[in-house]
Design a protein around this motif. Structure first.
Motif, mmCIF file in Angstrom:
data_model
loop_
_atom_site.group_PDB
_atom_site.id
_atom_site.type_symbol
_atom_site.label_atom_id
_atom_site.label_comp_id
_atom_site.label_asym_id
_atom_site.label_seq_id
_atom_site.Cartn_x
_atom_site.Cartn_y
_atom_site.Cartn_z
ATOM 1 N N THR A 184 -4.290 1.563 7.950
ATOM 2 C CA THR A 184 -3.925 0.753 6.787
ATOM 3 C C THR A 184 -3.066 -0.433 7.201
ATOM 4 O OG1 THR A 184 -3.995 2.762 5.427
ATOM 5 C CG2 THR A 184 -2.918 0.837 4.477
ATOM 6 N N SER A 215 0.843 -1.193 0.000
ATOM 7 C CA SER A 215 0.000 0.000 0.000
ATOM 8 C C SER A 215 0.877 1.241 0.000
ATOM 9 C CB SER A 215 -0.919 0.024 1.221
ATOM 10 O OG SER A 215 -1.653 1.236 1.257
ATOM 11 N N THR A 272 -10.043 4.000 7.180
ATOM 12 C CA THR A 272 -9.728 2.871 6.297
ATOM 13 C C THR A 272 -9.881 1.562 7.076
ATOM 14 O OG1 THR A 272 -8.237 4.170 4.917
ATOM 15 C CG2 THR A 272 -7.869 1.801 4.980
#
Length: 242
Positions: A37, A5, A102
């Motif tokens: 994340t 990511s 997220t």
């Protein structure tokens, strides 16, 4: 399949300068996004990619990984492409730096698209959320997407699409959530494709992929979260975090 990511993070922002360094219940917005994340446990590595010493130091001083951009970039895709050029990976997921909520479920849906794509037909995948409020459907700050019968993106727009000439025809309206998963090659190709007038008019970078024939698979989710674009969004995020 190696999956990483990248979180593009500019310090300046036209609507809310310095928003990524704003406090969100004890931590900055960018640090909250980075930690969220990482916490999904879906990635081999997570990096913040930034043009700002302030953001770089915020991430690295808290034990995270960050990469400084070498050049100036017009878009998040360009920024990530530069950073990922020499990184060994197959899939790159772009998580926006202003997305502190997220979560794993939506990202996992996007990544599953590639696990099932044996013919490598899909260049990138992204998320969409159904919207029913007409104020939001008509809001140019909300990017809408329409898809074909296989959920491949046909077009993105700030206008209501499809145009509601007949509101009883059964059309559904979808907001585009700014999380992308790219095949590495598609991301690197982006930097070689000059911007065309449709993208320049709408100011929506994923239109460039469509204009050059790339295939974008859209995945529906019902988790909207909060994107922090304005001071009002930040206050809403604080209430939600509590």
């Amino acid at each position: 399949m190696k999956i990483i990511s990248m979180i593009p993070a500019r310090y300046s922002a036209s609507r809310f300068p310095g928003k990524l360094m704003q406090d969100l219940e004890g931590k900055t917005v960018i640090l909250r996004t980075y930690e969220a994340t990482v916490a999904t446990n879906l990635f081999d590595d997570v990096y913040v990619v930034t043009d700002s010493d302030i953001i770089y130091n915020e991430i690295t001083s808290n034990g995270g990984k960050a990469i400084m951009s070498i050049k100036e970039h017009e878009s998040g895709s360009d920024r990530i492409a530069e950073a990922v050029a020499n990184v060994d990976c197959d899939i790159v997921v772009n998580v926006q730096g202003d997305e502190p909520f997220t979560e794993r479920e939506s990202l996992e849906k996007v990544l599953n698209v590639f696990h099932d794509d044996n013919d490598k037909e899909i260049d990138l995948a992204s998320l969409m959320v159904e919207i029913k409020d007409w104020d939001e459907i008509n809001n140019p700050n909300t990017v809408k997407v329409i898809v074909d019968q296989r959920s491949f993106a046909l077009y993105f727009s700030r206008s209501p699409i499809p145009f509601p000439r007949d509101k009883e025809a059964g059309a559904r309206y979808f907001k585009h959530k700014g999380i992308y998963a790219f095949r590495k090659e598609a991301l690197l190709d982006f930097t070689k494709m000059p911007m065309q007038f449709i993208e320049a008019t709408e100011k929506i970078e994923c239109i460039r992929y469509l204009e050059y024939g790339k295939k974008i698979k859209m995945v529906e989710t019902n988790i909207e979260g909060v994107e922090i674009d304005t001071p009002e969004d930040l206050e809403r995020a604080k209430r939600l975090w509590k």
